[in-house]
Scaffold this motif. Sequence first.
Motif, PDB file in Angstrom:
ATOM      1  N   GLY A 145       0.802  -1.225   0.000  1.00 36.38           N
ATOM      2  CA  GLY A 145       0.000   0.000   0.000  1.00 36.38           C
ATOM      3  C   GLY A 145       0.828   1.265   0.000  1.00 36.38           C
ATOM      4  N   ILE A 146       2.082   1.145  -0.409  1.00 31.11           N
ATOM      5  CA  ILE A 146       2.972   2.310  -0.434  1.00 31.11           C
ATOM      6  C   ILE A 146       2.899   2.991  -1.802  1.00 31.11           C
ATOM      7  N   LYS A 147       2.782   4.318  -1.797  1.00 30.06           N
ATOM      8  CA  LYS A 147       2.754   5.076  -3.038  1.00 30.06           C
ATOM      9  C   LYS A 147       4.177   5.248  -3.541  1.00 30.06           C
ATOM     10  N   ALA A 148       4.517   4.558  -4.625  1.00 30.43           N
ATOM     11  CA  ALA A 148       5.867   4.669  -5.197  1.00 30.43           C
ATOM     12  C   ALA A 148       5.729   4.997  -6.673  1.00 30.43           C
ATOM     13  N   ILE A 149       6.390   6.076  -7.087  1.00 32.47           N
ATOM     14  CA  ILE A 149       6.187   6.587  -8.435  1.00 32.47           C
ATOM     15  C   ILE A 149       7.498   6.630  -9.189  1.00 32.47           C
TER      16      ILE A 149
END
Lengths: 299, 299, 299, 299
Positions: free
Chosen positions: A258-262
């Motif tokens: 659930g980590i936002k990684a872009i």
Amino acid sequence: MLIGKHVVFLGGDARQLEVIKSCIEMNAKVSLIGFDNLQSPFSGATQRRLTKKVLSQADILVLPIIGTDDQGKISSVFTSEEIYLTEEHIKALPSHCLLFTGLAKTYLKNLCESNQVNYFELMMRDDVAIYNSIPTVEGALMMAIQNADITLHDSQTIVLGLGRVGLSLARVLQAIGAHVKVGVRKSDDYARAFEMGLNPFYTSELGEQVENADFIFNTVPAVILDSAVLSHSPYDVVIIDLASKPGGVDFEFAKKRGIKAILAPSLPGIVAPKTAGKIIARTMMKLMVENVAEEGNLQ
Amino acid sequence: MLIGKHVVFLGGDARQLEVIKSCIEMNAKVSLIGFDNLQSPFSGATQRRLTKKVLSQADILVLPIIGTDDQGKISSVFTSEEIYLTEEHIKALPSHCLLFTGLAKTYLKNLCESNQVNYFELMMRDDVAIYNSIPTVEGALMMAIQNADITLHDSQTIVLGLGRVGLSLARVLQAIGAHVKVGVRKSDDYARAFEMGLNPFYTSELGEQVENADFIFNTVPAVILDSAVLSHSPYDVVIIDLASKPGGVDFEFAKKRGIKAILAPSLPGIVAPKTAGKIIARTMMKLMVENVAEEGNLQ
Amino acid sequence: MLIGKHVVFLGGDARQLEVIKSCIEMNAKVSLIGFDNLQSPFSGATQRRLTKKVLSQADILVLPIIGTDDQGKISSVFTSEEIYLTEEHIKALPSHCLLFTGLAKTYLKNLCESNQVNYFELMMRDDVAIYNSIPTVEGALMMAIQNADITLHDSQTIVLGLGRVGLSLARVLQAIGAHVKVGVRKSDDYARAFEMGLNPFYTSELGEQVENADFIFNTVPAVILDSAVLSHSPYDVVIIDLASKPGGVDFEFAKKRGIKAILAPSLPGIVAPKTAGKIIARTMMKLMVENVAEEGNLQ
Amino acid sequence: MLIGKHVVFLGGDARQLEVIKSCIEMNAKVSLIGFDNLQSPFSGATQRRLTKKVLSQADILVLPIIGTDDQGKISSVFTSEEIYLTEEHIKALPSHCLLFTGLAKTYLKNLCESNQVNYFELMMRDDVAIYNSIPTVEGALMMAIQNADITLHDSQTIVLGLGRVGLSLARVLQAIGAHVKVGVRKSDDYARAFEMGLNPFYTSELGEQVENADFIFNTVPAVILDSAVLSHSPYDVVIIDLASKPGGVDFEFAKKRGIKAILAPSLPGIVAPKTAGKIIARTMMKLMVENVAEEGNLQ
Ligand SMILES: NC(=O)c1ccc[n+]([C@@H]2O[C@H](COP(=O)([O-])OP(=O)(O)OC[C@H]3O[C@@H](n4cnc5c(N)ncnc54)[C@H](OP(=O)(O)O)[C@@H]3O)[C@@H](O)[C@H]2O)c1
Ligand SMILES: NC(=O)c1ccc[n+]([C@@H]2O[C@H](COP(=O)([O-])OP(=O)(O)OC[C@H]3O[C@@H](n4cnc5c(N)ncnc54)[C@H](OP(=O)(O)O)[C@@H]3O)[C@@H](O)[C@H]2O)c1
Ligand SMILES: NC(=O)c1ccc[n+]([C@@H]2O[C@H](COP(=O)([O-])OP(=O)(O)OC[C@H]3O[C@@H](n4cnc5c(N)ncnc54)[C@H](OP(=O)(O)O)[C@@H]3O)[C@@H](O)[C@H]2O)c1
Ligand SMILES: NC(=O)c1ccc[n+]([C@@H]2O[C@H](COP(=O)([O-])OP(=O)(O)OC[C@H]3O[C@@H](n4cnc5c(N)ncnc54)[C@H](OP(=O)(O)O)[C@@H]3O)[C@@H](O)[C@H]2O)c1
């Protein structure tokens, strides 16, 4: 100055326009191949077709930033025709002709080397990488601000890598008011970060360091934010990965957790195309003038 | 600490959640009115209906940041019911009760004053305006980067106003590498800008100053970028107007001249809602503790 | 411009030379009284004696920065004569004459007020205090570096007061790499310090805050570093006290405890006399031009 | 940790005390040779005489920062005896023993190499040079402030060289408010300076660049400020030369022209001896632990 020198442009994108402009300003004779759809044509440049004749009169040949593909195809956003650069073309160049491109893939490299063409790869240069770090940083800022519900100011922020991009980035984040920590692996990078107030740590301890991170910016071209590290990070961390593909994050694991990684590649051309074009133009001009002058001396 | 104190929340938006959280952490008794659709209810808070009874037992009443409208309507994003705050409600409050809101319009102000209710307007406070300048700056950065094809770094950038927002903004733009000039009208602001390396000028000379501007950020709440000034600016300048509506730009003229001018209100809640909530929570807590303590001493 | 205006200088020190230079450059008619030992006399200025006649023809009268003493004595480093400014002299001034000084003591104030002379005290101005904070900061840096066996970089450093000097000082210390904490008493100063990354605390908690201090810089004009506070500080802290005499430190107690505490008054004139002179010249010129122009309009 | 390891110190100055302290803290067995006049002896260390026996039991031998002279003489400020390090001594060391010094002159180098002693020269390390740049910068600031009658703030300031010292220095001067220009010779240094807002120029154009300089700080170890360049500089420029002897200035010419040029060597030990000691201690400890650990693994 490039007075009397004949510069031939073969394809390219918007960034090339800045280079063409500069050549005209420096009084070169400019020929454009693959620019037939140009919206506002340059006075001072002549449109031509790709022939051996034209090339045989070139003092300088400028290819697109991305060079050719593995079949010699030249991409140009300003034409609908297909253009290929072949060995015949290369052989037609006079021996003193200089060839400029961003990055040369194997095809182009081989062609140049087997025909003794003097070529320059701009994107391999340290100075260009540093100049490009500037729009990269601004793009990274923009993405971080867009993707978090907190400010960078007063946040716990990690920058991985203190290379050309990392140094520029860490400095700006600090100036904005983030509490910056920098992950490095060399003792001199550690010392420089300390001198600059950037709170260094060794990437060997990355696991513990991410525990309270609000933002992580990665510039290390290796999967450094792997599952072992990510399992220590908070769920609401925002990760901006700047390293060239495939990046430095185990994106699958990040998603699961659930980590936002872009992944944010190619920012200069996206956030500041005009600046990106000027960086190339400035460096190319400098190289042309230096190397053409040298030529002159030799003749 | 707020042990044993009864804090009643009446409506609000996401920012209020941070305040509720803080009150619970400080051991207050918390009642929520107009929060029936809250997705993850707070353990430690009780949902209630708006009655005189509840209000008569309140030590502290917290209204939304935007207060009430001119008819006393309370807006809440967490309920579908309509809630009105009437004189009856206000009269029900015990005399020691403190009332908190962001900004009190005339309706609320009159009600409080004619009934001797001690009320606090957070958004009128200097400290809150300074804290809010932080997310405002990051929002302004984001908008500038999104809307230009050049970098802020090495750009000619003007900041108008050196108040709470202007000072924060000018400092950060300078740190990012812009060539910043600051337009002021007071000699002490001029001196402070000089001390900080921010190249001050008096806004009386604004016309000449904009001539080579790449970016203009306005914080002056007056139409300072009028047609006379804008007719001196380059066509490709990017203007980010932060001043509260109607802003500081003659937008019609800007459009006619082909200038990109963007009104960017309410940035804190947009770019960093969690930080914006914390700013309010922190200040409200401080005021509650200070004022409740005082009360305590008096009893 | 000051064309045709008669400016009379009465005594002063090196800083006044910058003002004289500026007046000559602006085409004023300049008379000097008490400058007979000047090493390199100004072409464009006339030496005179103090007479009612000269004063009766003055448009502007410039006294030393420190004004007169309580008997009207004018100090001048450029003469060996004793000069006194008496009521007779003041009465001789034309009614439109403007009088400039740094600070007016009671004697001078009374004289001006009872004779309706329009006078300007430069050192009372906010902008001058801010400009003067710049050389003050550099002096403070110098003293700190001279007096410690550690670097400011990476040190635990406290700045007391976030006024005109405190803000300039804290910013520079932070930039040099010190870990800066700032002691304030107002909530908006607290917020500004937070925004600038200056780690604020309220001076009410000063005792705990000094416990690990390496450096303390005081700008608060009150004995804030009293024995109670100093008994919490390390023995090897270095204290630089910038507040005007008698300063903000219990020096006797500090000495007993073995703490190095240094009162450092009047730094601008000591570390950067030329800059200090320019600050005064610039502000005085601005005031002269503004006020003389106004005069002109009225006539 | 250094538990059970025997560390022998042979001479040195105040900086060595920090190293001794660190070794004791890490539980090493510490022997001191040439420290008989130490004012406050260390509990946890034993004073010894220089014998082959002691050396034969050493795991680590620490020599002074300046090593030995060309006859093997060891300087120590803590003894009045003369101490010489001979080949016999070196031969007595066990094969796993590590030797630490600051800089090894030929005598010591030869001794170590011909006897296969593993030695470390701290001052040759990049990280140590960066750490040492910090007190160097503060010393340079102090000297500049002491020697000019204007402030660094708003001054025209040149830094020559963007190496370990130059980068630290330019950054701090800029932060203080100087208008900094940096003279470099490599295109990547040029780019980095541009990114940092440090206004680069190539040292080939030094002559024109110095024309309006108020301050010049030199870190280039070559006579770059020669008579040709100095004849372009203002008379009242202040030059601080940090390059190691003989420095980078034609001092004779400077004197003739009335220019204040100051050679300022060895600043770290002068302005911040304790910090200078800690830099050495920290790096030495790191190296000891890393290399002793490795040893341990091998046994
Ligand atoms: N997204 C964009 O728009 C954009 C723009 C520019 C560049 N880039 C990409 O960003 C990346 C960085 O570019 P750059 O110019 O900064 O490169 P760089 O100067 O080579 O910096 C890379 C940094 O990563 C460190 N590093 C490499 N491998 C590591 C490892 N295994 N563990 C720890 N640290 C490691 C390097 O340290 P050492 O010095 O110890 O090797 C160096 O500090 C590249 O992938 C580049 O293609 C992306
Ligand atoms: N967009 C957003 O998200 C956002 C967020 C926060 C605030 N704001 C808005 O931004 C504006 C500035 O807020 P603030 O807190 O910085 O206010 P502030 O502290 O009052 O600053 C306003 C500045 O404008 C100057 N000014 C006012 N009238 C002027 C005029 N006619 N000519 C020249 N200068 C003039 C003031 O100078 P003096 O000191 O000389 O009066 C002051 O420096 C307000 O409209 C506020 O509502 C917007
Ligand atoms: N050494 C030198 O060369 C030199 C040069 C310039 C000035 N000075 C002296 O330095 C001092 C500061 O000058 P300035 O221009 O910065 O003055 P300023 O702007 O008035 O600043 C003084 C600061 O001290 C704070 N303060 C006053 N009393 C306090 C108290 N009891 N507790 C906590 N804080 C208190 C003020 O806070 P509030 O705003 O809350 O009152 C303000 O932040 C003056 O004494 C001045 O004469 C010395
Ligand atoms: N005074 C003190 O207390 C103190 C303290 C520390 C160091 N130092 C001394 O300061 C000097 C600099 O130390 P550092 O650690 O910064 O060294 P460094 O990292 O080697 O930096 C030297 C700089 O000078 C440049 N340079 C060398 N020769 C040049 C030339 N002919 N023309 C133009 N540029 C040239 C180098 O550029 P390239 O990279 O292009 O070679 C580099 O940028 C040394 O002499 C050192 O001993 C003095």
